[in-house]
Design an enzyme around this catalytic site. Structure first.
Site, PDB file in Angstrom:
ATOM      1  CG  HIS A   1      31.960 -19.311 111.480  1.00 48.32           C
ATOM      2  ND1 HIS A   1      32.350 -19.495 110.200  1.00 48.32           N
ATOM      3  CD2 HIS A   1      31.812 -20.704 112.057  1.00 48.32           C
ATOM      4  CE1 HIS A   1      32.750 -20.795 110.137  1.00 48.32           C
ATOM      5  NE2 HIS A   1      32.452 -21.404 111.256  1.00 48.32           N
TER       6      HIS A   1
ATOM      7  CD  GLU B   1      65.923 -18.953 103.281  1.00 53.87           C
ATOM      8  OE1 GLU B   1      64.811 -18.203 103.807  1.00 53.87           O
ATOM      9  OE2 GLU B   1      65.413 -20.104 103.483  1.00 53.87           O
TER      10      GLU B   1
ATOM     11  CG  ASP C   1      65.956 -15.821 106.567  1.00 52.05           C
ATOM     12  OD1 ASP C   1      66.200 -15.353 107.560  1.00 52.05           O
ATOM     13  OD2 ASP C   1      65.141 -16.548 106.518  1.00 52.05           O
TER      14      ASP C   1
ATOM     15  CB  CYS D   1      58.528 -16.161  98.479  1.00 45.96           C
ATOM     16  SG  CYS D   1      59.842 -16.912  98.896  1.00 45.96           S
TER      17      CYS D   1
HETATM   18  C1  PEP Z   1      62.653 -15.358 103.395  1.00 44.40           C
HETATM   19  O1  PEP Z   1      63.521 -15.442 104.301  1.00 44.40           O
HETATM   20  O2  PEP Z   1      62.619 -14.098 102.795  1.00 44.40           O
HETATM   21  C2  PEP Z   1      61.488 -15.904 103.509  1.00 44.40           C
HETATM   22  C3  PEP Z   1      60.318 -15.700 102.667  1.00 44.40           C
HETATM   23  O3  PEP Z   1      61.477 -16.979 104.591  1.00 44.40           O
HETATM   24  P1  PEP Z   1      60.923 -16.725 106.048  1.00 44.40           P
HETATM   25  O4  PEP Z   1      60.372 -15.385 106.047  1.00 44.40           O
HETATM   26  O5  PEP Z   1      59.685 -17.626 106.240  1.00 44.40           O
HETATM   27  O6  PEP Z   1      62.064 -17.094 106.799  1.00 44.40           O
HETATM   28 MG    MG Z   2      63.718 -17.532 105.322  1.00 42.94          MG
END
Ligand code: PEP
Ligand code: MG
Length: 618
Positions: free
Chosen positions: A226, A475, A499, A546
């Site tokens: 904390h 991906e 990926d 992402c």
């Molecule tokens: C990715 O593959 O770009 C992704 C966001 O998933 P992770 O990094 O969890 O494999």
């Molecule tokens: Mg991935």
């Protein structure tokens, strides 16, 4: 923990560090201490040491005739402690909102422990039955509760340690008030000083005035405690766990705390001091800009809104996400629920976790990805439960990973989907499937999803209407190239460039030998992204990125130019990307993307990306 200059024993005087001469005090020698970086930023100031000896208990037993009087002493100490904590709570109003949100619940927890709690009941019992003095009764009861907390088999070990420490902390406060021994005071802390202490309690941190204090460095403490969380929330550069530091500090020593690198330097050399001064200025400028940015909308100069969400790996990141200005979680990697354990988390435990995250986001959307086991993500619970073999496949990234495993073991998927559906009543939620390569996988998952919905409804669970959308990660090259067909099956796309680059270029994302070949800016990767994006946009279907690519503000113009308007990234990257968004016009980005997409050479693409004029104003 990595320590560059570990002291051997508790030195009374500073020893020579790396041979440099410091200029903090006349001719004093520079000393470097490595610790844990807990709160970013660099601080320079005179080191101010504070210590607080443990309150001593001199009276341990009482006579049977004193039981009532001892109970009254305890009552008085409780009343004083409550008053102190209530005062402390009132002082929070002067702190920034984030800090208040961080610290207030802790003070409330302390106040609750002073109510009709197990601690107080237990202490009274010990006074009456064992004839302990009130202070000893409190200490013994706190230790018993702390031991019970630590004995529970729980995955959140850091959380258990923290909870046990909270109990001890309230015990120390009671003992100090019972024995009338004063607390450490920070009143004498000179303005602009660096506070150096053996250890610092969360309640101490709550007493600090971030506007007067340059930084904090302690011998003890961990990144998850904390105290660390509070120092971060207060925005004070801080390093904890710098062993031997407080004993080495002499009055008048100059201290540099690098809360980003996890290093403390006493009496820095002129060069090091000059570098630290530059870092202080740069950090202050950046922080000002980012604080302003947090509340500013994420829109381009020509008024196009861009969604900036955060990726979440563990719930401990939630306060950082709140501070980042992210308006949702674009990728909750649910793997943390399955890690470091020997059995699988059940539906109720998962529901609880998802619900707490969704609630914490206060109405902002949360995209929960179902378990993505496989590749470099090794999860013992699955091997322990016989779900996957102990020994990994020879080629795990191409094996039974992500949705493939879940469809092979549908009971895993059903439990997780049920938990997400039950939690989804707490706020807008989406479900995301990892490692999809065929439309059949999406169809089969949707059938399972619908089956789970029917089962939950039969059970009388109230589910949100409409149900959480079911989206897929793009991906793999297979998914990207069938994006038009997948867009007919899925409700949204999240492009996972980590990926996607690995599978497209046949380069392991975690292998250092081929690291320089791992290039998400390779035209093949960009073309796949473009293809998938256009397929989604044609269907007017939400699409986001992402992968780590989204966190690089240099790439924001290119991604916007490809038509993307939604990104999810680690929380700390959100302000920088927002800044990039706010300085570009969509037409320029589109023209730029067209130029980039004509290139075949990754090096030329990199050159173009670095050459895009990103204004620095917001
Ligand atoms: C990715 O593959 O770009 C992704 C966001 O998933 P992770 O990094 O969890 O494999
Ligand atoms: Mg991935």
């Amino acid at each position: 923990m990595n320590r560059t200059d570990p002291p051997d024993g508790p030195p009374r005087r500073p020893r020579a560090g790396r041979g440099a001469r410091g200029d903090g005090g006349a001719g004093r020698t520079e000393r470097v201490f490595a610790g844990i970086a807990v709160s970013a930023g660099v601080a320079i100031g005179t080191g101010f040491g504070t210590t607080e000896p443990e309150a001593e208990i001199t009276r341990s037993k009482i006579h049977a005739t004193d039981i009532e009087a001892e109970g009254a002493r305890l009552d008085e100490a409780i009343a004083i402690s409550r008053k102190q904590l209530t005062k402390l709570r009132a002082r929070l109003a002067a702190l920034p909102e984030d800090s208040q949100a961080e610290i207030a619940p802790l003070i409330d927890a302390y106040l609750m422990m002073l109510g009709p709690s197990r601690l107080i009941r237990g202490a009274r019992r010990r006074i009456a039955e064992t004839l302990f003095s009130a202070e000893r009764a409190v200490v013994e009861e706190c230790e018993a509760i702390a031991a019970a907390i630590l004995a529970i088999a729980d995955d959140d070990e850091a959380g258990q340690v923290r909870r046990a420490e909270e109990v001890r902390e309230i015990g120390r406060r009671l003992v100090r008030n019972l024995t009338r021994q004063p607390f450490r005071s920070f009143a004498g802390l000179p303005e602009g000083a660096v506070l150096v202490a053996e250890s610092l309690r969360p309640a101490d941190a709550a007493l600090l005035d971030p506007a007067r204090l340059a930084g904090v460095a302690t011998d003890e403490g961990g990144a998850d405690g904390h105290t660390a969380i509070m120092l971060r929330a207060l925005g004070v550069p801080a390093v904890l766990g710098a062993a031997g530091l407080s004993a080495a500090l002499l009055p008048g020593d100059l201290a540099v705390v690098d809360g980003s690198a996890g290093e403390v330097v006493l009496n820095p050399s002129p060069d090091r001091l000059a570098a630290a001064r530059r870092a202080v200025t740069a950090f202050a400028r950046e922080r000002q800009k980012f604080a302003r940015l947090r509340r500013l909308p994420s829109v381009t100069l020509d008024g196009e809104s861009v969604e900036l969400h955060a990726n979440l790996e563990i719930p401990a990141e939630l306060p950082l996400i709140a501070q980042s200005g992210a308006t949702g979680i674009g990728l909750l990697r649910s793997e943390f629920l399955f890690m470091n354990r020997e059995s699988l988390p059940d539906e109720d435990a998962q529901t609880e976790t998802y619900r707490s995250v969704i609630e914490a986001m206060g109405g902002d959307p949360v995209t929960i990805r179902v378990l993505d086991w496989g590749g470099e993500k090794d999860i013992e619970a699955l091997a322990g439960a016989g779900i996957v073999p102990e020994a990994a496949d020879t080629n795990p990234a191409l094996g039974l990973r992500g949705i493939r495993l879940l469809l092979r073991r549908p009971e895993l998927l059903e439990t997780q989907l049920a938990a997400i559906l039950r939690a989804a009543g707490a706020g807008p939620t989406r479900v995301l499937l990892p490692m999809v390569t065929t439309v059949g996988e999406v169809r089969r998952t949707r059938e399972i999803y619908e089956r789970v919905v029917r089962r939950l409804r039969r059970r009388g669970e109230r589910l949100p209407d409409p149900l959480p959308p079911l989206g897929i990660m793009i991906e793999t090259p297979g998914a990207a190239l069938s994006a038009d067909a997948l867009a007919l099956e899925a409700d949204f796309f999240a492009i996972g460039t980590n990926d996607l680059a690995m599978y497209t270029l046949a380069v392991d994302r975690g292998e250092s030998d081929v690291a320089e070949l791992y290039d998400p800016l390779h035209p093949a990767v960009l073309r796949l992204m473009q293809f998938a994006t256009e397929a989604a946009l044609r269907m007017r279907m939400p699409v986001s990125v992402c992968g780590e690519l989204a966190a690089n503000p240099r790439l924001t113009p290119l991604l916007l130019g490809l038509g993307l308007r939604s990104f999810s990234m680690n929380a700390s990257a959100v302000p920088r990307v927002k800044q990039a968004v706010r300085t570009v016009e969509i037409d320029d980005c589109a023209r730029f993307a067209r130029r980039v997409m004509e290139q075949a050479d990754p090096a030329r693409i990199r050159e173009l990306v670095l050459g895009f004029p990103l204004a620095t104003t917001t």
